[in-house]
Write a protein that holds these residues in place. Sequence first.
Motif, short mmCIF file in Angstrom:
data_model
loop_
_atom_site.label_atom_id
_atom_site.label_comp_id
_atom_site.label_asym_id
_atom_site.label_seq_id
_atom_site.Cartn_x
_atom_site.Cartn_y
_atom_site.Cartn_z
N ARG A 294 -82.76 -78.37 -37.34
CA ARG A 294 -82.38 -78.60 -38.74
C ARG A 294 -81.02 -79.27 -38.82
N THR B 152 -79.55 -81.32 -36.80
CA THR B 152 -79.49 -82.73 -36.40
C THR B 152 -79.83 -83.67 -37.55
N SER B 153 -80.59 -83.18 -38.53
CA SER B 153 -80.93 -84.03 -39.67
C SER B 153 -80.04 -83.77 -40.87
#
Length: 441
Positions: A24, A26-27
């Motif tokens: 989660r 990383t985005s």
Amino acid sequence: MTATTSSRLRTEVPGPESRALHLRRTSAVAAGVGSVLPAYVTSASGGLLTDADGNTLIDLGSGIAVTNVGHAAPAVVDRVREQAERFTHTCFMITPYEGYVEVCETLNQLTPGDHEKRSVLFNSGAEAVENAVKIARVATGRQAVVVFDHAYHGRTNLTMALTAKSVPYKHGFGPFAPEVYRVPGSYPCHDGLTGEDAAAAAIDRIEKQLGPGSVAAIVIEPIQGEGGFIEPAPGFLPALSRWCEANGAVFVADEVQTGFCRTGAWFASEHEDVVPDMIATAKGIAGGLPLAAVTGRAELMDAVPPGGLGGTYGGNPIACAAALGAIETMRTENLADAAKSIGDTVLPRLRAVAQQTGVIGDVRGRGAMLAVEFVRPGTPEPDPDLTKRVAAACHAAGVVVLTCGTYGNVVRLLPPLTMPADLLDEGLSVLETSIREEASR
């Protein structure tokens, strides 16, 4: 590796819940923000971090020397709760409040020297250092700021200029603030100089390249932090302080990482009876809440006219309440002596490992600010690869350690000063085993 912490681990580290959270992240979170160990913490107490997978990790990092009083010290929690129920913010520059004044009074009393002092509160260590430079420039009417090899002072534009290491702190972020000059420091295990000789070399460079009348301030960490936990040879700091006094420059001690009992004294400057003209503090000041300060001689601090210092959140009332609770805890639990006891436990054990393995160039530190410098056997050449492997082995076994150093070859230890002796022993055993096993590969 067979680790004494294995009974504390329910999954590998990081486990599946942490990995899901990391996906989660990383985005959602900018890639430029790194994490040493992506085990996502859900609670912490008593020197232990509990992650989303139910693993309990031994914390030898204290959030980079922040949770000196522990992760949820009762005096901090109680004062924060009470203050939050009354009000969370007004901005001290608009409608002031007593907590800010009380923190400043306390800092004026605690910091070295019995001269008249003033303090001002900020949010981060970098902000404190940057404002110390601003104050020094106004007070002296000069511009040049002297800093040292291996220094770290922050990530703002000015403090990046003060910081020595390029990657990851400076590369690509320039141009940087002008009138910053770097000179050699004292690195005893590498330069072999006495403190007096190292100071003489630095002063010679200053006088030849700048001239004493140009220097607004010398800014120095009494023990360099990110640069490798480098403790200067005795006599180095006092000689620089005397030079500043003789030449009208301001001696600024960056005690962001060394302050608040971390080194076995309230402030690391005290170990050699150095009295800074100004001292920048943060990290351990408020038990984990964002707060920082500059404390200095009254005539220097008052040289800046009203409106020249401040910030919307600086000295937030909840952070001030936390600071008063943290300082109360340091006093009542005598955490300066607790730090000394940690050093007395750790240093002999790591020095024994150094003799046995031949991969350690130096074991050093004061109190609970301790470091192991890894080198290639038989040489002074840094070994950052071994350092990474040792840290990774500790992490896999559930022990949080940090690395640092200009060459990336130092493991640093910053346990909470409240850590129980048996937990410290357990974490240290994992580190010792990791060093021996990785050194033999």
